[in-house]
Design an enzyme around this catalytic site. Sequence first.
Site, short mmCIF file in Angstrom:
data_model
loop_
_atom_site.label_atom_id
_atom_site.label_comp_id
_atom_site.label_asym_id
_atom_site.label_seq_id
_atom_site.Cartn_x
_atom_site.Cartn_y
_atom_site.Cartn_z
N GLU A 172 19.94 33.62 14.85
CA GLU A 172 20.41 34.94 15.26
C GLU A 172 21.93 34.95 15.35
OE1 GLU A 172 18.81 36.74 18.74
OE2 GLU A 172 16.77 36.06 18.34
N LYS B 69 25.40 35.39 16.83
CA LYS B 69 25.92 35.30 18.20
C LYS B 69 27.13 36.22 18.32
CE LYS B 69 27.26 32.06 21.81
NZ LYS B 69 28.14 33.05 22.43
N ARG C 160 27.05 39.43 27.80
CA ARG C 160 25.59 39.37 27.82
C ARG C 160 25.07 40.21 28.98
NH1 ARG C 160 22.02 33.80 27.65
NH2 ARG C 160 19.96 34.76 27.77
N ARG D 272 25.28 37.91 33.11
CA ARG D 272 24.60 36.63 33.11
C ARG D 272 24.75 35.95 34.46
NH1 ARG D 272 26.22 32.63 29.26
NH2 ARG D 272 27.03 30.80 30.25
N GLU E 20 23.54 41.80 23.90
CA GLU E 20 24.98 41.59 24.02
C GLU E 20 25.66 42.94 23.85
OE1 GLU E 20 25.97 38.38 24.50
OE2 GLU E 20 28.13 38.43 24.17
N PHE F 207 18.27 41.05 21.98
CA PHE F 207 17.66 39.83 21.44
C PHE F 207 16.49 39.29 22.26
CE2 PHE F 207 21.59 38.58 23.68
CZ PHE F 207 21.08 37.74 24.67
N ARG G 226 19.22 25.24 30.24
CA ARG G 226 19.98 25.04 29.02
C ARG G 226 19.23 24.01 28.20
NH1 ARG G 226 25.09 26.31 27.81
NH2 ARG G 226 25.77 26.55 29.95
N LYS H 31 23.38 26.62 19.95
CA LYS H 31 24.53 27.39 19.45
C LYS H 31 25.22 26.66 18.32
CE LYS H 31 26.73 27.77 23.51
NZ LYS H 31 27.64 28.21 24.59
#
Length: 589
Positions: free
Chosen positions: A251, A253, A258, A274, A304, A344, A421, A427
């Site tokens: 996807e 970024k 966010r 976030r 986003e 997303f 995470r 990323k």
Amino acid sequence: MRYLIVAEAYRDLERLSSRLALTERLAALLAQTPADLLPTVCYLCQGLIAPEFAGVDLGMAEKLAVRAVASTTGTSAEQVAALVRETGDLGQAAERLLTSPATEPAGLTAGLEVGEVVRTLREIAAAEGAGSQGRKLELLAGLLARATPVEACYLLRLVTRNLRLGIGTPTVLDALAQVHAGGKAGKKVLERGYNICCDLGKVAATLVSGGLAAVEGLRVQPGNPVRVMLAQRLADAGEILARLGGQCAAEYKYDGVRVQAHRTADGRIELFTRRLEEISDQFPDVVELLAAGLGPSEAILEGEVVAYDAAAGELRPFGEVMLRRRKHGIDQAVQDVPVGLFCFELLYADGEDLTMLPYPRRRAALEAALTLSPRLRLTTAAEVTDPAVLDATFAQAVTDGCEGLVCKSTGPDSGYQAGARGWQWIKLKRDYRTELSDTADLVIVGAFAGRGRRAGVYGAVLLAAYDADADVFRAVTKCGAGFTDADLAALPARLAPLQSPHKPARVDARQEPDVWFEPGLVVEILSAELTLSPNYTAAWGQIRDDAGLAMRFPRFTGRWRDDKAADDATTTRELAELFLNARRTPAGG
DNA sequence: TATGGCTGCCC
DNA sequence: ATTCTGC
DNA sequence: GCAGAATGGGCAGCCATA
């Protein structure tokens, strides 16, 4: 409960480093905490006085706290600041001042109660308007005056949001599980509970009153933010695919803010950042987009918010969307900085918690839940199995104005991992790849005293590029990331011969480092991009009249350019060219 | 009334 | 945000 | 590999003060 009990636990924790020992000591503290204070002590252990999303701001941080310490100890703010520079810690500085014989009328410090500490801090948070800074100062000084030195130390670290105990929320959850859930087995349940309600005090209270079963009964609920899922980082397409089982959804970024959008049963739409800040008021246009385009009557989705020229289909830089983060003049800002929402994730829809579903099913549900419009869009996404294709997708994303890609697992493990995470999301950004990134060889012209674990060494350096026309070194960024302990230990000796008692004649900088250096030592610095800056003077006026250049996300690459003299450093002219090229061709080569 | 320091929060 | 370090 | 703690630029809001 006496605050001293908490402070002494903190003191023990600070001296421990083994995770088991930390959990053990924390568990001991929680075990001796009365049930009615357990939520409060949990917040205190997180360095908070209320849950994150409660929006409690002290409006007081180090500078005001320094003044409070000065007032309580009968010293000057400058003296306290000097001690902070020396010790790298305001808590320690205050503790030392309070312990010194001159200021301690022995026995007068009765100590604090947990309840009054929290009450007073909330009062500090509530103080606003004319005279409020003085009031905040008084309130803190009042606490300090009655605090024991150890209490003062941690009270100040709480105020400066820097507990430095070696524990975070995961460790508190561990300890809670140990004390109130019959051992480690309960950890997962508590974690999940916390991740979906974002309130450790509530989890603790629920656990104590209703047991693990009650915590298990906590549900994702629109209106209550969910901790967001985060991504790991990797620089190589092949590695990413290997990590994700040979297949991923790549996807775009986007470079914006966010948001987690909630539509509650009453139809209201709320936006959270976030870090769980409520920002609906700042993006009324986004709220409207969702009101019009979001199907489910109750929902939680993520996207986003990006500054976006819909007519041109052009994504605008991060700095523009930040201009929307304001309280006043929203209507004008909405017109000046149009934004789009690139969605997303769908975590919840029509009474159903979707977080356990694998990614492809959530994505399908997201697509079904939205009626798209020019400004309400889905993130561009592609199924990828080939590293070469992933690289090409990445290049396209950057060309289209994105930071890079988020590569998402599509497998059975691809549930929405709130608060984690993990390796389900990875990323890929341009600057992770040294061969694609812009590095600069910059000259160290100053340094700042380190804090905490960097006490006693420099914590960051001030860096400059060479203006060959004027034969002057102009500041472009500070940098403290990327230095190993060994690098930092070596810095003072390397820089000592260059130290200067004042700003050197050939240095142009508005920053005030703790130490100045004659230009001489060159280091390689990597950054995500160059930005126009009102604060740094490199290339000042070359691109815009009233701006210079600075670096976003600067870090030391580990390469000392001992082979370069100061005037071999990257020039301001070269930086200006890099900046202009980056704007014209985002792919960058 | 204008400016500057500090704070909090985006990345 | 990125990066390093101890466990 | 996780958890924690160092560190970055920059903007708006608020308050104190010139």
